[in-house]
Design a protein around this motif. Structure first.
Motif, short mmCIF file in Angstrom:
data_model
loop_
_atom_site.label_atom_id
_atom_site.label_comp_id
_atom_site.label_asym_id
_atom_site.label_seq_id
_atom_site.Cartn_x
_atom_site.Cartn_y
_atom_site.Cartn_z
N ALA A 75 0.82 -1.22 0.00
CA ALA A 75 0.00 0.00 0.00
C ALA A 75 0.85 1.26 0.00
O ALA A 75 0.41 2.31 -0.44
N SER A 78 0.54 4.41 3.70
CA SER A 78 -0.68 4.16 4.48
C SER A 78 -1.58 3.24 3.68
O SER A 78 -1.29 2.93 2.53
N GLY A 79 -2.68 2.84 4.30
CA GLY A 79 -3.60 1.94 3.62
C GLY A 79 -3.29 0.48 3.87
O GLY A 79 -2.42 0.15 4.69
N ALA A 80 -3.97 -0.36 3.17
CA ALA A 80 -3.75 -1.81 3.28
C ALA A 80 -4.38 -2.46 2.06
O ALA A 80 -5.43 -2.00 1.57
N PRO A 81 -3.76 -3.50 1.55
CA PRO A 81 -4.31 -4.15 0.34
C PRO A 81 -5.54 -4.99 0.65
O PRO A 81 -5.72 -5.44 1.79
N MET A 145 -11.84 -8.93 2.06
CA MET A 145 -11.77 -7.77 2.95
C MET A 145 -11.01 -6.69 2.20
O MET A 145 -10.03 -6.98 1.51
N MET A 147 -9.99 -2.21 2.24
CA MET A 147 -10.10 -0.86 2.81
C MET A 147 -10.14 0.10 1.64
O MET A 147 -9.25 0.09 0.79
N GLU A 151 -11.34 10.75 1.35
CA GLU A 151 -10.85 11.57 2.47
C GLU A 151 -10.89 10.77 3.76
O GLU A 151 -10.17 11.05 4.71
N ILE A 152 -11.79 9.83 3.80
CA ILE A 152 -11.85 8.90 4.93
C ILE A 152 -11.65 7.49 4.39
O ILE A 152 -11.62 7.30 3.17
N CYS A 153 -11.50 6.55 5.29
CA CYS A 153 -11.34 5.16 4.88
C CYS A 153 -12.47 4.32 5.48
O CYS A 153 -12.92 4.60 6.59
N LEU A 154 -12.88 3.34 4.74
CA LEU A 154 -13.88 2.41 5.24
C LEU A 154 -13.46 0.99 4.88
O LEU A 154 -12.88 0.77 3.83
N VAL A 155 -13.76 0.08 5.78
CA VAL A 155 -13.43 -1.33 5.53
C VAL A 155 -14.69 -2.06 5.06
O VAL A 155 -15.78 -1.83 5.59
N ARG A 157 -16.35 -5.96 3.71
CA ARG A 157 -16.17 -7.42 3.69
C ARG A 157 -17.32 -8.02 2.87
O ARG A 157 -18.45 -7.54 2.94
N THR B 178 0.18 6.62 9.63
CA THR B 178 -1.10 5.92 9.65
C THR B 178 -1.71 5.93 11.04
O THR B 178 -1.06 6.23 12.03
N GLY B 233 -3.15 1.03 7.92
CA GLY B 233 -4.29 1.78 8.43
C GLY B 233 -4.56 3.01 7.59
O GLY B 233 -4.03 3.15 6.49
#
Lengths: 306, 240
Positions: A75, A78-81, A145, A147, A151-155, A157, B178, B233
């Motif tokens: 990522a 920041s972030g996540a795959p 799953m 993310m 401007e915001i992040c949401l997860v 599933r 993060t 994150g």
């Protein structure tokens, strides 16, 4: 909104689940949307049958809402795959997910590798070699799953299932052809599996990886894979002693941060990324002066391009 | 109504939160906040700040203003959610864990709601009682204001101080990217670990807590490994 049903199996259960459409500037907030509502997903089986010992591909297709993005397998800052947890029939295995070439978001203090629009992550499924162990219908279950951020992040599933017959049927054959046609442009966004496919080569030269590029390559971009224990410096274009363009990627090894994994200098090289159809390939090198093929790499002396 | 209260709170925070009486290295030319180009301290420092500055110099802290593994962690003073000053230098002699968090971030929500943070605190206290956990919120968004952060900790029964870094100076000084993003500082004030809270992801609990691992290694006098991992994150929602 459900995307069109698309599965490689005649008896496939619905495998697409949809997202609301949010236009640019939409004022909806996190109270009104969810990770699930922002991203549509599908499971697309790229075969019409399961044959013993014969691997086949399965694509997990994500469609992001406008202005929202997902993350590449590394990522970045920041972030996540996205992740896919497979539940497969006994004896089946799934190989590592393959990702398309990401875009690079580079803002001061933060560099991330992202995907927007529609993308396909692909896993190769390997059935057992013994034909007697292949069920009449193989049930493939994928728990996703992800993310997604703006401007915001949401997860989000979601789970999908697909059933693939042992013997091809008329329906499964038609579905497979349809899937192939539809996936073709998405799979074209994937990097080649080796640098050779794009006329490039790579070796380790001291504390840098040197990717020798095809002649007339003007620019190249390096997108590092998630390689714990290897810290990358800023790549720069150089010219080899034989006059070929090369991308020199400095790195520093921190074995104490390798999380028990073998050290690897790896990533994607994208050639002339500004072109409409960038050419890209993956590479991985062992950093202790040993190339991936176990042979000592040929030295590739480079000089700074002026 | 809710919105206007939040707006007022944010405005209040902006005007009242004094960020950072950063430690100044004896050999450092002083006083730029990294990444901002702005003076780290107002030239019209009030008496209280000068007092703290003197105390820090007396303590002999040597910080070059940015956080680096193996070097003295830069000092800072921020307001807690209950309005008190909290300075890193006050915790000298104890291991300090800074966890950047944002109540709006699903990755932070995950590590909090699934017990990762609570387990981390419990396990760390099992290693040593001389450990201090502090949540740092560098988000400039209104929802992350005083009451939101305090409510978040209360909701999740986390009895740890949280400090607000609304202008993001401390977050940038530490390179926090993060939420969550964790830092472990040893009892002598040296930064020993920075990165992910664990080997999980925003949707899945990890099996190896890197913070507890670092604390165990520090207490055992060992080299911390890993000392840096890639944090996962949401990006820290800095002011600009």
């Amino acid at each position: 909104m459900l995307l069109p049903l698309l599965a490689g199996a005649a008896t496939a259960v619905p495998v697409a689940a949809g997202a609301v459409s949010l236009d640019d500037g939409d004022e909806k907030t996190s109270d009104q949307v969810t990770g699930e509502s922002l991203v549509a997903t599908e499971l697309v089986v790229l075969t019409d049958r399961v044959e013993a010992g014969k691997p086949f591909d399965v694509a997990v297709v994500f469609t992001c809402s406008p202005s929202w993005h997902l993350y590449w397998k590394n990522a970045g800052d920041s972030g996540a795959p996205p992740t896919v947890q497979w539940t497969l029939p006994a004896g089946f295995t799934a190989k590592e997910l393959r990702f398309p070439v990401p875009s690079v978001h580079d803002v001061p203090g933060e560099k991330t590798y992202v995907h927007d629009g529609t993308l396909a992550l692909v896993a190769t499924i390997v059935p057992p070699a013994d034909a007697a162990t292949i069920p009449a219908e193989s049930l493939l279950k994928a728990d996703l799953m992800w993310m997604t951020c703006k401007e915001i992040c949401l997860v989000g599933r979601r789970s999908h299932e697909a059933r693939v017959p042992r013997e091809a049927t008329t329906d499964s054959t038609v579905a497979f052809k349809t899937a192939n046609t539809r996936m073709k442009p998405l799979l074209a966004q994937h990097p080649k599996a080796s640098l050779r496919a794009i006329g490039a080569s790579a070796s380790i030269d001291g504390d840098a990886a040197v990717v020798v590029l095809p002649p007339k390559t003007a620019t190249a971009t390096f997108v590092p894979a998630d390689t714990p224990g290897v810290v990358y410096g800023e790549p720069r274009m150089e010219t080899t002693s034989t006059g070929q363009p090369a991308l020199k990627i400095p790195f520093t090894l921190k074995p104490q941060d390798a999380l028990g994994k073998p050290l690897s200098v790896a990533g994607i090289v994208i050639i002339d990324a500004t072109k409409s159809a960038p050419v890209a390939a993956e590479f991985a090198l062992e950093p202790q002066g040993v190339a991936g093929n176990g042979q000592a790499p040929a030295k590739s002396p480079t000089k700074q391009k002026t | 109504m809710k919105k206007s209260i939040a707006t007022l709170l944010l405005a209040g925070l902006a005007s009242t939160l004094a960020v950072g009486t950063f430690a100044i290295a004896d050999d450092a030319p002083a006083t730029q906040a990294p990444g901002t180009g702005a003076p780290a301290q107002d030239t019209k420092t009030d008496k209280k700040d000068k007092k703290e500055e003197k105390r820090e110099k007396k303590d002999g802290e040597k910080s070059k203003g940015t956080a680096k593994i193996g070097e003295a962690a830069p000092n800072f003073t921020l307001k807690t959610t209950d309005g008190k000053d909290w300075s890193l230098s006050d915790a000298k002699g104890k291991i300090v864990v800074l966890e950047w968090c944002n109540p709006e971030c699903p990755a932070c929500q995950r590590v909090t709601s699934d017990g990762t943070v609570a387990s981390m605190i419990k396990d760390a206290n099992g290693v040593t009682k001389d450990v201090v956990f502090v949540m740092v919120n560098s988000s400039a968004r209104s929802q992350s204001s005083l009451d939101a952060t305090a409510g978040y900790l209360k909701e999740h029964k986390l009895d740890v101080p949280a400090v607000l870094d609304t202008d993001g100076k401390v977050g940038r000084m530490y390179g926090a990217k993060t939420t969550p993003h964790c830092y472990v500082i040893d009892a002598s004030g040296v930064l020993r670990y920075e990165g992910a809270i664990d080997d999980g992801n925003p949707g899945k609990k990890g099996t190896n807590n890197y913070v507890v691992n670092a604390i165990k290694q520090i207490k055992a006098g060992e080299t911390v490994s890993p000392e840096q991992t890639r944090a996962y994150g949401c990006s820290v929602k800095y002011k600009d």
